[in-house]
Design a protein around this motif. Structure first.
Motif, PDB file in Angstrom:
ATOM      1  N   SER A 122       0.830  -1.206   0.000  1.00  0.00           N
ATOM      2  CA  SER A 122       0.000   0.000   0.000  1.00  0.00           C
ATOM      3  C   SER A 122       0.862   1.253   0.000  1.00  0.00           C
ATOM      4  O   SER A 122       0.354   2.359  -0.109  1.00  0.00           O
ATOM      5  CB  SER A 122      -0.876   0.031   1.244  1.00  0.00           C
ATOM      6  OG  SER A 122      -0.058   0.181   2.376  1.00  0.00           O
ATOM      7  N   ARG A 128      -3.582  -2.648  -7.484  1.00  0.00           N
ATOM      8  CA  ARG A 128      -4.204  -1.336  -7.687  1.00  0.00           C
ATOM      9  C   ARG A 128      -5.080  -1.401  -8.944  1.00  0.00           C
ATOM     10  O   ARG A 128      -4.619  -1.893  -9.986  1.00  0.00           O
ATOM     11  CB  ARG A 128      -3.118  -0.276  -7.899  1.00  0.00           C
ATOM     12  CG  ARG A 128      -2.565   0.354  -6.635  1.00  0.00           C
ATOM     13  CD  ARG A 128      -1.569  -0.448  -5.846  1.00  0.00           C
ATOM     14  NE  ARG A 128      -0.248  -0.548  -6.454  1.00  0.00           N
ATOM     15  CZ  ARG A 128       0.864  -0.871  -5.796  1.00  0.00           C
ATOM     16  NH1 ARG A 128       0.856  -1.128  -4.505  1.00  0.00           N
ATOM     17  NH2 ARG A 128       2.017  -0.975  -6.427  1.00  0.00           N
ATOM     18  N   SER A 147     -11.223  -2.599  -1.772  1.00  0.00           N
ATOM     19  CA  SER A 147     -11.473  -3.131  -3.121  1.00  0.00           C
ATOM     20  C   SER A 147     -12.861  -2.763  -3.630  1.00  0.00           C
ATOM     21  O   SER A 147     -13.166  -2.983  -4.799  1.00  0.00           O
ATOM     22  CB  SER A 147     -11.317  -4.653  -3.130  1.00  0.00           C
ATOM     23  OG  SER A 147     -12.359  -5.240  -2.382  1.00  0.00           O
ATOM     24  N   CYS A 192      -8.128  -0.721  -4.435  1.00  0.00           N
ATOM     25  CA  CYS A 192      -7.038  -1.693  -4.398  1.00  0.00           C
ATOM     26  C   CYS A 192      -7.557  -3.006  -3.814  1.00  0.00           C
ATOM     27  O   CYS A 192      -8.218  -2.993  -2.778  1.00  0.00           O
ATOM     28  CB  CYS A 192      -5.932  -1.110  -3.520  1.00  0.00           C
ATOM     29  SG  CYS A 192      -4.502  -2.148  -3.361  1.00  0.00           S
TER      30      CYS A 192
END
Ligand code: COA
Length: 170
Positions: free
Chosen positions: A30, A87, A56, A69
């Motif tokens: 991240s 991503r 997500s 993501c």
């Protein structure tokens, strides 16, 4: 057998052990990989799992310059081994430096082929997300990551700054 799964609190014991191995850091692709401040409690872990799952969901609001993501965990049976994050799209920064996918394997389980297999397993997830060409980047001196990408058919486009940039056509 290497598998990719959604984050799940049932992996807590090995996740906490891996967290210590990573130097008390999440290392989850991240970009927020510094050591975590304060105590890593069970409550914080559960909140982290919920946050990663929500990231997500296209309905989850984002900070400026962030993209949705899909956070996945690399596991072997009941054991947490590492992280892989996809991503969903590229910002200017991701296009230059970060790429679509980040991954890490806990130090005690490296050099067993898990990253290479996890990257292979992630490509159908990318396809399902509508990504047609996957961008992967690694530091020029990161031999392990370079080999992981090349083992999965990554074709180097160029080097920008200290990053090699590779594409995989899906
Ligand atoms: C990069 C990383 C994920 C690789 O994980 P891994 O599970 O050990 O990788 P694999 O076992 O699948 O090995 C992949 C390839 O790298 C090679 N490799 C692994 N570690 C290596 C090392 N320290 N030095 C040189 N080559 C290495 C393996 O031999 C293999 O090459 P091969 O396919 O030609 O045999 C792991 O080292 C890691 O978590 N590093 C820190 C985080 C990181 O750098 N992430 C990538 C950011 S772009």
């Amino acid at each position: 057998m290497t598998q990719l799964v959604r984050p799940d609190v049932s992996y807590a014991d090995s996740w906490f052990a891996a967290f210590e191995e990573f130097g008390r850091a999440f290392s989850d692709g991240s970009g927020s990989n510094g050591p975590v401040e304060g105590e890593m409690t069970r409550e914080r872990f559960e909140a982290l799992v919920a946050e990663r799952l929500a990231a997500s969901d296209p309905a989850t609001p984002l900070e400026p310059d962030r993209v949705h993501c899909t956070f996945l965990w690399i596991v072997d049976g009941p054991e947490f081994l590492g992280n892989l994050a996809i991503r969903h799209s590229l910002t200017p920064y991701l296009l230059e430096q970060g790429g679509h996918i980040g991954y890490s394997v806990r130090p005690s389980r490296r050099r067993e082929g898990h990253a290479s297999r996890a990257l292979a397993l992630s490509l159908p997830w990318c396809r399902d997300l509508g990504i047609e060409r996957v961008l992967l980047t690694c530091d020029v001196d990161n031999e392990a990551s370079r080999r992981t990408i090349e083992a999965n058919g990554g074709v180097q486009e160029d080097i920008r700054g200290d990053k090699r940039r590779y594409w995989i056509d899906l």
